[in-house]
Motif scaffolding. Structure first.
Motif, short mmCIF file in Angstrom:
data_model
loop_
_atom_site.label_atom_id
_atom_site.label_comp_id
_atom_site.label_asym_id
_atom_site.label_seq_id
_atom_site.Cartn_x
_atom_site.Cartn_y
_atom_site.Cartn_z
N ILE A 59 0.83 -1.21 0.00
CA ILE A 59 0.00 0.00 0.00
C ILE A 59 0.87 1.26 0.00
O ILE A 59 0.61 2.23 -0.73
N ILE A 79 -1.20 -0.59 -6.92
CA ILE A 79 -1.14 -1.59 -5.85
C ILE A 79 -0.98 -3.00 -6.43
O ILE A 79 -0.17 -3.80 -5.95
N ILE A 143 -6.74 -7.52 -2.90
CA ILE A 143 -6.48 -6.43 -3.83
C ILE A 143 -7.41 -6.50 -5.03
O ILE A 143 -8.00 -5.50 -5.46
#
Length: 273
Positions: A59, A79, A143
């Motif tokens: 992050i 990310i 994610i």
């Protein structure tokens, strides 16, 4: 008079081998449970930190570089791009480091005849491999779910990356386990010479981003092949031509061979230091 039925004759040698394998399995399991309680059982949150640490690093990387760049080298999610580079590196780093310190970690127990250096290495290999695979799955799933990247994952390259990363970490870890025990200063030397790996393993860039002269040098870093293979599974349009599974496999097996050879020959000297 009827003949007596043929009863299977007992084989003491085979029974002895089965007994030794069972005892070795119990020893490895006990060492795994001991490490779990030592590393995670005494800290608040326990195993949660195994997920939070790489997630926090990803992050921070994604947020920081999103302020400097308009788009990552692949796709539009910073990310996801850094996760596909950082997670193989993190798995290799954790596995090679823990395996390399297997004998020192379990040295008091290795005084007992029932516990061998191979048990100590195998326990750390299994525990940290399973932990790394679980962390990779949780982080990537999270994610993909939260970012809504609409990525279609190809599981072949992903599974191949995990297998090769574990093999590489195992090979380097076993070799360093022997060298750490035989050469006092090697731990410090290894830490210094491998420090640039974080920057040279393709976490922040792709191989194709680099000029040809730099590519010729970076190609010999097996971790760069692994990050490229991992990204191949998440970016359908990305087809890296530089990846050599054969090179990574041979590099890993050669390291493992020499590590096992040194440990077999010098494990008593290492334990007595």
């Amino acid at each position: 008079m009827s003949a007596a039925p043929n009863l299977p004759s007992s084989n003491p040698r085979a029974n002895g081998r089965r007994t030794r394998r069972f005892a070795a399995g119990r020893t490895v399991l006990a060492l795994m449970l001991r490490e779990m309680s030592t590393r995670y059982g005494r800290s608040p949150g326990g195993y949660v930190w195994a997920v939070l640490e790489p997630l926090g690093a990803i992050i921070l990387l994604g947020f920081g570089f999103s302020l400097l760049l308009r788009n990552p080298s692949l796709g539009n999610s910073f990310i996801l791009f850094y996760a596909t580079g950082f997670l193989p590196f993190s798995l290799y780093q954790n596995l090679s480091t823990t395996v390399a310190r297997s004998i020192n970690f379990s040295k008091p127990l290795l005084r007992y005849p029932a516990v061998t250096w191979a048990d100590a290495i195998l326990a750390r290999l299994l525990l940290n491999s399973l932990t790394g695979i679980l962390v990779t799955y949780i982080v990537l799933t999270g994610i993909l779910f939260l970012n809504d990247t609409r990525t279609v994952v190809e599981y072949g390259p992903l599974i191949e990356t995990l297998f090769l990363t574990i093999l590489l970490g195992f090979g380097i870890g076993v070799l360093n386990c022997a060298l750490f025990g035989l050469i006092t200063i090697w731990d410090t030397v290894w830490s210094i010479i491998t420090r640039p790996l974080f920057l040279a393993s393709g976490i922040f860039f792709t191989y194709e981003d680099m000029p040809p002269t730099v590519q010729d040098i970076l190609w010999y870093n097996p971790l760069l092949h692994l990050t490229g293979l991992m990204r191949e599974g998440f970016y359908p349009m990305y087809a890296p031509q530089y990846i050599s599974v054969t090179y990574v496999t041979i590099f890993s097996l050669v390291s493992l061979f020499f590590g096992l050879l040194l440990l077999h020959r010098f494990h008593r000297d290492i334990l007595n230091r």
